[in-house]
Scaffold this motif. Structure first.
Motif, PDB file in Angstrom:
ATOM      1  N   ILE A  25      -0.703   0.960   8.439  1.00 48.90           N
ATOM      2  CA  ILE A  25      -2.196   1.518   8.605  1.00 48.90           C
ATOM      3  C   ILE A  25      -2.983   0.643   9.284  1.00 48.90           C
ATOM      4  O   ILE A  25      -2.985  -0.316   9.099  1.00 48.90           O
ATOM      5  N   ARG A  26      -4.139   1.597   9.747  1.00 47.35           N
ATOM      6  CA  ARG A  26      -5.243   0.716  10.579  1.00 47.35           C
ATOM      7  C   ARG A  26      -6.609   0.976  10.156  1.00 47.35           C
ATOM      8  O   ARG A  26      -7.114   2.063  10.173  1.00 47.35           O
ATOM      9  N   TYR A  27      -7.417   0.101  10.092  1.00 53.89           N
ATOM     10  CA  TYR A  27      -8.632   0.047   9.554  1.00 53.89           C
ATOM     11  C   TYR A  27      -9.791  -0.471  10.794  1.00 53.89           C
ATOM     12  O   TYR A  27      -9.112  -1.642  11.064  1.00 53.89           O
ATOM     13  N   THR A  28     -10.437   0.141  11.103  1.00 50.90           N
ATOM     14  CA  THR A  28     -11.193  -0.441  12.049  1.00 50.90           C
ATOM     15  C   THR A  28     -12.803  -0.481  11.641  1.00 50.90           C
ATOM     16  O   THR A  28     -13.231   0.096  10.790  1.00 50.90           O
ATOM     17  N   HIS A  29     -13.636  -1.342  11.973  1.00 51.54           N
ATOM     18  CA  HIS A  29     -15.169  -1.544  11.681  1.00 51.54           C
ATOM     19  C   HIS A  29     -15.434  -1.872  10.168  1.00 51.54           C
ATOM     20  O   HIS A  29     -16.335  -1.266   9.673  1.00 51.54           O
ATOM     21  N   LEU A  30     -14.384  -2.527   9.794  1.00 47.15           N
ATOM     22  CA  LEU A  30     -14.516  -2.688   8.122  1.00 47.15           C
ATOM     23  C   LEU A  30     -15.871  -3.849   8.025  1.00 47.15           C
ATOM     24  O   LEU A  30     -15.613  -4.867   8.771  1.00 47.15           O
ATOM     25  N   PRO A  31     -16.859  -3.450   7.173  1.00 50.74           N
ATOM     26  CA  PRO A  31     -17.919  -4.568   6.781  1.00 50.74           C
ATOM     27  C   PRO A  31     -16.997  -5.929   6.506  1.00 50.74           C
ATOM     28  O   PRO A  31     -16.009  -5.842   5.642  1.00 50.74           O
ATOM     29  N   TYR A  32     -18.038  -6.827   6.428  1.00 53.63           N
ATOM     30  CA  TYR A  32     -17.444  -8.373   6.134  1.00 53.63           C
ATOM     31  C   TYR A  32     -17.504  -8.353   4.272  1.00 53.63           C
ATOM     32  O   TYR A  32     -18.497  -7.784   3.946  1.00 53.63           O
ATOM     33  N   GLY A  33     -16.466  -8.930   4.024  1.00 58.11           N
ATOM     34  CA  GLY A  33     -16.498  -8.950   2.409  1.00 58.11           C
ATOM     35  C   GLY A  33     -14.979  -8.929   1.853  1.00 58.11           C
ATOM     36  O   GLY A  33     -13.959  -9.401   2.716  1.00 58.11           O
ATOM     37  N   GLU A  34     -14.678  -8.887   0.804  1.00 57.58           N
ATOM     38  CA  GLU A  34     -13.412  -8.938   0.069  1.00 57.58           C
ATOM     39  C   GLU A  34     -12.860  -7.528  -0.323  1.00 57.58           C
ATOM     40  O   GLU A  34     -13.688  -6.840  -1.063  1.00 57.58           O
ATOM     41  N   TYR A  35     -11.955  -7.012  -0.137  1.00 53.43           N
ATOM     42  CA  TYR A  35     -11.017  -5.789  -0.306  1.00 53.43           C
ATOM     43  C   TYR A  35      -9.738  -6.061  -0.986  1.00 53.43           C
ATOM     44  O   TYR A  35      -9.047  -7.102  -0.997  1.00 53.43           O
ATOM     45  N   LYS A  36      -9.089  -5.034  -1.884  1.00 51.51           N
ATOM     46  CA  LYS A  36      -7.839  -5.043  -2.427  1.00 51.51           C
ATOM     47  C   LYS A  36      -7.039  -4.004  -1.924  1.00 51.51           C
ATOM     48  O   LYS A  36      -7.477  -2.825  -2.176  1.00 51.51           O
ATOM     49  N   LEU A  37      -6.079  -4.054  -1.154  1.00 47.82           N
ATOM     50  CA  LEU A  37      -5.060  -2.987  -0.633  1.00 47.82           C
ATOM     51  C   LEU A  37      -4.201  -2.699  -1.941  1.00 47.82           C
ATOM     52  O   LEU A  37      -3.302  -3.760  -1.983  1.00 47.82           O
ATOM     53  N   LYS A  38      -4.313  -1.437  -2.128  1.00 49.23           N
ATOM     54  CA  LYS A  38      -3.233  -1.132  -3.173  1.00 49.23           C
ATOM     55  C   LYS A  38      -2.272  -0.240  -2.617  1.00 49.23           C
ATOM     56  O   LYS A  38      -2.725   0.868  -1.719  1.00 49.23           O
ATOM     57  N   ILE A  39      -0.951  -0.291  -2.891  1.00 51.19           N
ATOM     58  CA  ILE A  39       0.197   0.601  -2.342  1.00 51.19           C
ATOM     59  C   ILE A  39       1.142   1.025  -3.381  1.00 51.19           C
ATOM     60  O   ILE A  39       1.389   0.216  -4.305  1.00 51.19           O
ATOM     61  N   LYS A  40       1.575   2.343  -3.175  1.00 56.03           N
ATOM     62  CA  LYS A  40       2.269   2.722  -4.178  1.00 56.03           C
ATOM     63  C   LYS A  40       3.251   3.678  -3.483  1.00 56.03           C
ATOM     64  O   LYS A  40       2.825   4.292  -2.504  1.00 56.03           O
ATOM     65  N   VAL A  41       4.569   3.769  -4.037  1.00 54.72           N
ATOM     66  CA  VAL A  41       5.678   4.179  -3.288  1.00 54.72           C
ATOM     67  C   VAL A  41       6.174   5.313  -4.205  1.00 54.72           C
ATOM     68  O   VAL A  41       6.325   5.210  -5.467  1.00 54.72           O
ATOM     69  N   LYS A  42       6.519   6.662  -3.603  1.00 55.85           N
ATOM     70  CA  LYS A  42       7.130   7.692  -4.305  1.00 55.85           C
ATOM     71  C   LYS A  42       8.267   8.345  -3.500  1.00 55.85           C
ATOM     72  O   LYS A  42       8.010   8.707  -2.145  1.00 55.85           O
ATOM     73  N   ASN A  43       9.386   8.279  -4.140  1.00 56.47           N
ATOM     74  CA  ASN A  43      10.597   8.777  -3.486  1.00 56.47           C
ATOM     75  C   ASN A  43      11.017  10.342  -3.701  1.00 56.47           C
ATOM     76  O   ASN A  43      10.316  10.961  -4.454  1.00 56.47           O
ATOM     77  N   LEU A  44      11.993  10.827  -2.872  1.00 59.91           N
ATOM     78  CA  LEU A  44      12.424  12.440  -3.578  1.00 59.91           C
ATOM     79  C   LEU A  44      12.702  12.637  -4.729  1.00 59.91           C
ATOM     80  O   LEU A  44      12.490  13.761  -5.297  1.00 59.91           O
ATOM     81  N   ASP A  45      13.097  11.554  -5.371  1.00 61.15           N
ATOM     82  CA  ASP A  45      13.757  11.992  -6.695  1.00 61.15           C
ATOM     83  C   ASP A  45      12.455  11.826  -7.844  1.00 61.15           C
ATOM     84  O   ASP A  45      12.927  11.594  -9.107  1.00 61.15           O
ATOM     85  N   ASN A  46      11.144  11.835  -7.348  1.00 57.19           N
ATOM     86  CA  ASN A  46       9.935  11.356  -8.055  1.00 57.19           C
ATOM     87  C   ASN A  46      10.031  10.182  -8.713  1.00 57.19           C
ATOM     88  O   ASN A  46       9.350   9.781  -9.629  1.00 57.19           O
ATOM     89  N   GLY A  47      10.936   9.224  -8.115  1.00 58.38           N
ATOM     90  CA  GLY A  47      10.919   8.027  -8.654  1.00 58.38           C
ATOM     91  C   GLY A  47       9.495   7.206  -8.247  1.00 58.38           C
ATOM     92  O   GLY A  47       9.093   7.354  -7.028  1.00 58.38           O
ATOM     93  N   ARG A  48       9.218   6.429  -9.202  1.00 54.93           N
ATOM     94  CA  ARG A  48       7.638   5.674  -8.646  1.00 54.93           C
ATOM     95  C   ARG A  48       8.045   4.098  -8.927  1.00 54.93           C
ATOM     96  O   ARG A  48       8.846   3.921  -9.753  1.00 54.93           O
ATOM     97  N   PHE A  49       7.329   3.492  -8.137  1.00 55.65           N
ATOM     98  CA  PHE A  49       7.609   2.110  -8.326  1.00 55.65           C
ATOM     99  C   PHE A  49       6.129   1.525  -8.601  1.00 55.65           C
ATOM    100  O   PHE A  49       5.246   2.081  -8.323  1.00 55.65           O
TER     101      PHE A  49
END
Length: 292
Positions: A25-49
Motif C-alpha cells: 500500500i502507498r501513502y503520499t503526503h503524510l504529515p510528519y509524526g508517528e503512526y501505527k500501521l495495523k494489518i489483519k488477514v482473512k482467508n476464504l474459510d473465514n479464518g482470522r489471524f
C-alpha cells in the motif's frame, strides 16, 4: 487459497481499508509524526489471524525543526549585531580620519601662519621701529610699535612654540606655565621627573595641545586657586597628571564637550589612555602615553 488483507494507518485512516490480496500500500503526503500501521488477514474459510502492528515514524527535515528555527533566529540576531557593529565602527573610523585630517590641517596652518608672522610681519615691524627711531618720532609711538612686536611674538608663540620644536616638551611646558601664571591669580606648579626621551614632533604637539586644553578649562570654569601638573618619564611610558582644587567639571557644558572631543582625538593619535576624576573638591586629569 487467497487471503484478503485489511489495513489501517492509525493516526491517519479513520476506518479499515480492504486492499484485497494486494500485499502493498502507498501513502503520499503524510504529515510528519508517528503512526501505527495495523494489518489483519482473512482467508476464504473465514479464518482470522492476529492483527500485526508496525510503528512508523516520519521525521521532519532539519530545516523544519525547532533547533533549526532557533539557529536561524540566532544567526539573524548575530548577523544584525555584526552588521550594526561594522557600520558603527566604519562610521567611527571615518569620523576619526576626518578629525585626524582636521587636526593635521590645523597644525599645518598654525605652523605656516606662525612662520609668516615671524618672518614677514615681525620683520616689517622691526624695520618700522628702526626708521621711527632714526626720524625722531615720539617715545610713545615707538613704545606702541614695541608692544605690537611683543604681541606678535606672543601670537606666534601660541601658534607654534619654538621651544617645543627646538628644546623639547619640558621647556615648552615650563614656558606655558610661566606665561599663563602671569595672566591669572591661580597658582600653577609644574613638577617633572625622569629624563625626557625623544618624541616625534607630532606627539609633542598633541601632548602640548592637550595640556593647553586642560589649562584653558581650569582658567575658565574651575574657580580654583591652585593647580599642579606632574610629568613623569617612565621606562615604558609618560605619565601626565593635572590637578586643581576647583569646583569640578560639568561634562554637559557645551564648551567642555568640544574640548573633550579635541582631547579624545589627540589621545587616540597618541595611542594613549586617559581619564578624569572630578568632584566639588577639584578635578584630576590623568594621561598615560606609551612610547611608540
Amino acid at each position: 487459497m487467497s487471503n484478503t488483507y485489511f489495513i489501517q494507518l492509525e493516526g491517519f485512516d479513520k476506518n479499515w481499508l480492504n486492499v484485497g490480496s494486494q500485499q502493498s500500500i502507498r501513502y503520499t503526503h503524510l504529515p510528519y509524526g508517528e503512526y501505527k500501521l495495523k494489518i489483519k488477514v482473512k482467508n476464504l474459510d473465514n479464518g482470522r489471524f492476529p492483527i500485526k502492528e508496525l510503528v512508523i515514524i516520519i521525521k521532519s527535515p532539519f530545516w523544519r525543526t525547532i533547533p533549526f528555527y532557533l539557529a536561524v533566529v540566532i544567526l539573524l540576531i548575530l548577523g544584525g549585531y555584526l552588521g550594526a557593529s561594522y557600520w558603527l565602527n566604519r562610521k567611527l573610523l571615518v569620523q576619526k580620519r576626518e578629525l585626524d585630517t582636521i587636526l593635521k590641517t590645523q597644525e599645518s596652518e598654525r605652523k605656516r601662519l606662525a612662520q609668516d608672522l615671524h618672518d614677514d610681519l615681525g620683520g616689517s615691524l622691526s624695520i618700522l621701529r628702526g626708521r621711527l627711531s632714526n626720524e625722531g618720532v615720539s617715545h610713545e609711538m615707538i613704545q606702541l610699535v614695541n608692544q605690537a612686536i611683543q604681541d606678535l611674538r606672543l601670537i606666534s608663540w601660541n601658534l607654534l612654540p619654538p621651544d617645543l620644536m627646538k628644546d623639547g616638551l619640558i621647556p615648552a611646558l615650563e614656558n606655558a606655565v610661566e606665561r599663563i601664571q602671569k595672566s591669572t591669580d591661580i597658582k600653577f606648579t609644574f613638577i617633572h621627573f625622569g629624563k625626557e626621551k625623544y618624541l616625534p614632533e607630532e606627539s609633542r604637539i598633541h601632548i602640548y595641545r592637550i595640556v593647553l586644553e586642560v589649562f584653558n578649562n581650569i582658567l575658565k570654569h574651575s574657580k580654583a586657586n591652585e593647580a599642579t601638573m606632574q610629568l613623569l618619564f617612565h621606562e615604558q611610558m609618560i605619565y601626565l597628571s593635572i590637578e586643581d582644587n576647583g569646583i569640578g567639571i560639568n561634562k554637559e557644558d557645551s564648551s567642555w564637550g568640544i574640548g573633550f572631543k579635541n582631547i579624545q582625538t589627540r589621545v587616540d593619535n597618541l595611542h594613549a589612555h586617559w581619564h578624569i576624576d572630578t568632584s566639588n573638591l577639584g578635578t584630576t586629569f590623568i594621561l598615560e602615553i606609551p612610547y611608540e
